[in-house]
Design a protein around this motif. Structure first.
Motif, PDB file in Angstrom:
ATOM      1  N   THR A  47       1.156  -0.871  -0.043  1.00 57.96           N
ATOM      2  CA  THR A  47       0.167  -0.136  -0.051  1.00 57.96           C
ATOM      3  C   THR A  47       0.520   1.169  -0.693  1.00 57.96           C
ATOM      4  N   LEU A  48       0.579   2.188  -1.192  1.00 64.16           N
ATOM      5  CA  LEU A  48       1.139   3.311  -1.015  1.00 64.16           C
ATOM      6  C   LEU A  48       2.953   3.307  -1.007  1.00 64.16           C
ATOM      7  N   GLY A  49       3.563   2.021  -1.838  1.00 63.77           N
ATOM      8  CA  GLY A  49       4.802   1.496  -1.572  1.00 63.77           C
ATOM      9  C   GLY A  49       5.081   1.188  -0.459  1.00 63.77           C
ATOM     10  N   VAL A  50       4.322   0.642   0.534  1.00 62.15           N
ATOM     11  CA  VAL A  50       4.982   0.014   1.631  1.00 62.15           C
ATOM     12  C   VAL A  50       4.755  -0.916   2.301  1.00 62.15           C
ATOM     13  N   ALA A  51       5.667  -2.389   1.865  1.00 60.96           N
ATOM     14  CA  ALA A  51       5.907  -3.302   1.714  1.00 60.96           C
ATOM     15  C   ALA A  51       6.304  -4.220   3.792  1.00 60.96           C
ATOM     16  N   ARG A  52       5.148  -4.901   3.695  1.00 56.06           N
ATOM     17  CA  ARG A  52       4.904  -5.386   5.521  1.00 56.06           C
ATOM     18  C   ARG A  52       5.798  -6.743   5.455  1.00 56.06           C
ATOM     19  N   GLY A  85      -3.802  -2.355  -7.840  1.00 49.45           N
ATOM     20  CA  GLY A  85      -5.100  -1.292  -8.257  1.00 49.45           C
ATOM     21  C   GLY A  85      -4.967  -0.145  -8.283  1.00 49.45           C
ATOM     22  N   PHE A  86      -5.521   0.948  -7.579  1.00 47.94           N
ATOM     23  CA  PHE A  86      -5.514   2.379  -7.507  1.00 47.94           C
ATOM     24  C   PHE A  86      -4.650   2.306  -5.726  1.00 47.94           C
ATOM     25  N   PHE A  87      -3.420   2.576  -5.524  1.00 48.94           N
ATOM     26  CA  PHE A  87      -2.444   3.071  -5.056  1.00 48.94           C
ATOM     27  C   PHE A  87      -2.980   1.710  -4.495  1.00 48.94           C
ATOM     28  N   GLN A  88      -2.306   0.382  -4.503  1.00 53.14           N
ATOM     29  CA  GLN A  88      -2.645  -0.196  -3.652  1.00 53.14           C
ATOM     30  C   GLN A  88      -1.653  -1.520  -4.963  1.00 53.14           C
ATOM     31  N   TRP A  89      -1.377  -2.317  -4.700  1.00 53.50           N
ATOM     32  CA  TRP A  89      -0.937  -4.093  -5.818  1.00 53.50           C
ATOM     33  C   TRP A  89      -0.728  -5.365  -4.568  1.00 53.50           C
ATOM     34  N   GLU A  90      -1.350  -6.674  -4.914  1.00 59.82           N
ATOM     35  CA  GLU A  90      -0.695  -7.519  -4.380  1.00 59.82           C
ATOM     36  C   GLU A  90       0.078  -8.856  -5.545  1.00 59.82           C
ATOM     37  N   HIS A  91       0.855  -8.912  -4.756  1.00 58.41           N
ATOM     38  CA  HIS A  91       1.752  -9.560  -5.339  1.00 58.41           C
ATOM     39  C   HIS A  91       1.290 -11.194  -4.740  1.00 58.41           C
ATOM     40  N   THR A  92       1.223 -12.105  -5.412  1.00 51.62           N
ATOM     41  CA  THR A  92       0.967 -13.496  -5.002  1.00 51.62           C
ATOM     42  C   THR A  92       2.121 -14.622  -5.444  1.00 51.62           C
ATOM     43  N   VAL A  93       2.340 -15.337  -5.107  1.00 54.65           N
ATOM     44  CA  VAL A  93       3.296 -16.711  -5.463  1.00 54.65           C
ATOM     45  C   VAL A  93       2.566 -18.078  -5.160  1.00 54.65           C
TER      46      VAL A  93
END
Length: 101
Positions: A47-52, A85-93
């Motif tokens: 979210t907004l370039g921050v990955a937890r 998505g808008f300001f957010q993206w999801e990586h899936t493995v």
């Protein structure tokens, strides 16, 4: 002006991207048809370039190995993709392979 802004918002949506598919070597003690298929999946939301969660791929691999505790997993295939998505993206493995007990 209002029509241009409305068009811009209407054109926003999700984009899916398939980045990479990789496969390990196959060192099966028997034909693959005798192995048991095991699968695993893990996600990372940014979210907004921050990955937890930066260990999501390692978690997927550990889950794959946990499904075959007394055997060997071989022929591991890995698929990495993203949904933007808008300001957010999801990586899936997604990982799958064959378990030989």
């Amino acid at each position: 002006m209002i029509a241009a802004v409305g068009f811009w918002f209407a054109s926003l949506g999700c984009v899916h991207s398939h980045h990479m598919t990789a496969m390990s070597d196959i060192d099966a003690p028997a034909p693959l048809s005798e192995g048991r298929l095991v699968q695993s999946e893990a996600n990372q939301i940014v979210t907004l370039g921050v990955a937890r969660d930066t260990q999501f791929a390692a978690d997927a691999y550990a889950d794959l190995a946990a499904q075959c505790p007394s055997g060997t997993v071989t022929g591991v295939q890995t698929r990495h993709s993203s949904a933007l998505g808008f300001f957010q993206w999801e990586h899936t493995v997604k990982m799958w392979g064959y378990c030989f007990d």
